[in-house]
Write an enzyme that holds these catalytic residues in place. Structure first.
Site, PDB file in Angstrom:
ATOM      1  CD  GLU A 162       4.880  -1.928   1.045  1.00  0.00           C
ATOM      2  OE1 GLU A 162       4.085  -1.295   0.334  1.00  0.00           O
ATOM      3  OE2 GLU A 162       5.714  -2.724   0.586  1.00  0.00           O
ATOM      4  CG  ASP A 220       8.600  -3.304  -1.765  1.00  0.00           C
ATOM      5  OD1 ASP A 220       7.835  -2.338  -1.664  1.00  0.00           O
ATOM      6  OD2 ASP A 220       8.532  -4.148  -2.672  1.00  0.00           O
TER       7      ASP A 220
END
Length: 557
Positions: A281, A221
């Site tokens: 990401e 993330d």
């Protein structure tokens, strides 16, 4: 190739070793599960790990190679689990570590690999480290794990700089002794200081904890946000900028120092047998910048967000694909294609929006330019058909195989995304793509939960989109996806190469991958097709013309 010659949708290579250059993640189709919205076994209205395990056979019949689980760790759930209080335990909402082990084992028995989410940019403010930092003095070792700074202004009563949170409002919060801490997201999500060796070692420990439990990789993330520019200079993005960066050269996105972190993580994964993968990401301005995250000694995949953010425009799509297939192979990595996830408007709605909608804003009852539903679904099926023929890996988001649209008409009092609250309702945020998915048309909560409970309300029109309603319809979106994944595997399209085909017009995309010809009509009039045998199509059609907003795979005569 006839339909009877296709490999069964559930046929996969055994989990284990592979040849260098032929690792599973290079060609895999990976299915994102948002645990709280996938399947609820406990009946509390929130999806859980036993619920996922109970639905794995659906994923076998769909034909995916791996699953990615969004966070299920211990968390106060201020940001749906992306505020982690304990990285090495399961939140009771979702089950236990034993439930995770059972899920991993059941997936591996079915030939499905398991990727878990990792959130290294920030923790929850309930993490023991942050609680210790609040109790400690300025300049202490406890505070050095996070981004604590003195304020600006005569009395330090102004934030250290003018940065804004991704979720709206200031990116700094003041503590009682006068210092401020950075949170690029919610105030309950303080940013770690990645220049601190203690932080670096802690995440090596976390990686090994889950690798020891048999995970096959990590989706990372905010992989572009861990390192901030020295001095933390002022910066404000454009008013309509995408919330996670993308086109914005910000001092907290995409700094060079992140690369050494991922080289370190690459070495940790290399300690383990088999092919373990890191997927970034990373919202970056260009494909070339994104490719920097997947150089041979760093991460293995990076979501192709420039591709995701491209509209239904043939020239723009061709350009981003061409650039991707130049940049990623140049560093020895596959392109990693994606159209939807838990942070963006579902592509069955996004591709038919009639006004600009920056990433992260979401759509709701008062949004301008709401999507045209039938156009959106047709374009989504065509876009997916086109994407799944591209060489490389691909990610799917739960429910897109059912053609689920964004839920626009959520009641205000049901919303949970911190974006909604931090912008005082100015931005709707991401709840609309996170509504629990429908399994059975005539069951409580459409089969999501045995009690009929659901943490976000499901729209009545989803009865017609439930898996049970599509199972017996060979023209349903579910069967389009099953067919595409079976043909993709049988034809080896993920490991193939792309050769663009011209002569179909400016509004048509056409290429050859192996002996499969792929054509998508993004224009306003039908286009002539070459003679051949149809392997798969986004919509049923007859004759020798490809209708508007339709894509087809065929073997030409």
């Amino acid at each position: 190739m006839s339909e009877t010659e296709l490999l069964p949708a559930g046929t996969r290579a055994p989990i284990g070793e592979s040849r260098p250059g032929a690792e599973w993640w290079r060609t895999a189709v990976i299915y994102q599960i948002y645990p709280r919205s996938f399947a609820d076994a406990s009946g509390d209205g929130i999806g859980d790990l036993p619920g996922i395990t109970s639905r794995l056979d659906h994923l076998v019949s769909l034909g995916v190679d791996a699953i990615w689980l969004s966070p299920f760790y211990r968390s106060p759930q201020k940001d749906a689990g992306y505020d982690v209080a304990d990285y090495c335990d399961v939140d009771p909402l979702f089950g236990t570590l034993d439930d995770f082990d059972a899920l991993r084992s059941a997936a591996h028995e079915r030939g499905i690999r398991v990727i878990v989410d990792l959130v290294p940019n920030h923790s929850s403010d309930q993490h023991t480290w942050f609680q210790a930092a609040l109790a400690a003095a300025p300049g202490s070792a406890e505070r050095a794990r996070y981004m604590f700074r003195d304020g600006s202004g005569p009395n330090g009563d102004l934030p250290p700089n003018n940065w804004e949170s991704v979720f709206g409002g200031p990116a700094w919060t003041r503590v009682p002794d006068g210092q401020w801490y950075l949170h690029l997201f919610d105030s309950t999500q303080p940013d770690f200081d990645w220049s601190n060796p203690e932080v670096q070692e802690e995440f090596r420990r976390i990686l090994r904890f889950w690798l020891d439990r048999g995970v096959d990789g990590f989706r990372v993330d905010v992989a572009h946000g861990l390192v901030k520019t020295d001095g933390l200079p002022d910066h404000l993005p454009e008013i309509d900028a995408d919330s996670m960066g993308g086109h914005d050269e910000a001092p907290y996105w995409g700094q060079d120092g992140v690369h050494e972190i991922y080289r370190d993580w690459n070495r940790v994964l290399a300690e383990y047998d088999g092919d373990r993968a890191l997927c970034a990401e990373a919202w970056l301005p260009t494909v070339d910048r994104t490719a920097e995250w997947v150089r041979s000694d760093e991460m293995h995949q990076a979501f192709n967000f420039p591709y995701l953010m491209t509209g239904w425009d043939a020239a723009a799509i061709r350009e981003v694909i061409s650039e991707s297939l130049r940049a990623f192979p140049a560093v020895g990595a596959p392109a990693t294609w994606v159209l939807s996830n838990h942070d963006v408007v579902r592509h069955a709605s996004r591709l038919a929006l009639t006004a600009e909608n920056p990433q992260g804003h979401g759509i709701g009852p008062s949004s301008p330019g709401k999507p045209i539903a039938d156009v959106g679904l047709r374009r989504a099926r065509a876009a997916t058909t086109f994407m799944l023929a591209l060489p490389g890996s691909a990610y799917l988001y739960q429910g897109e195989e059912l053609g689920l649209p964004e839920v626009v008409d959520l009641p205000d009092d049901s919303r949970e995304d911190p974006t909604w609250f931090r912008t005082d309702g100015e931005r709707y945020g991401r709840d609309g793509c996170r509504v629990p998915i429908p399994w059975s048309a005539d069951a409580p909560a459409y089969g999501f939960s045995p009690t009929g409970a659901a943490w976000l309300p499901q729209p009545a029109e989803w009865a017609a989109l439930a898996r049970s309603a599509q199972e017996t319809d060979p023209e349903s979106t579910l069967w389009v996806y099953r067919t595409l994944l079976a043909v993709r595997r049988a034809e080896g399209l993920g490991a193939g190469t792309l050769e663009w085909l011209d002569g179909y017009g400016d509004d048509v995309l056409a290429f050859r991958n192996g002996h499969v010809t792929v054509i998508a009509n993004a224009g306003t009039t039908p286009v002539d097709l070459p003679a051949g045998t149809v392997l798969a199509a986004s919509e049923p059609f007859t004759g020798a013309e490809l209708p508007v907003d339709t894509a087809v795979w065929l073997v030409t005569a």
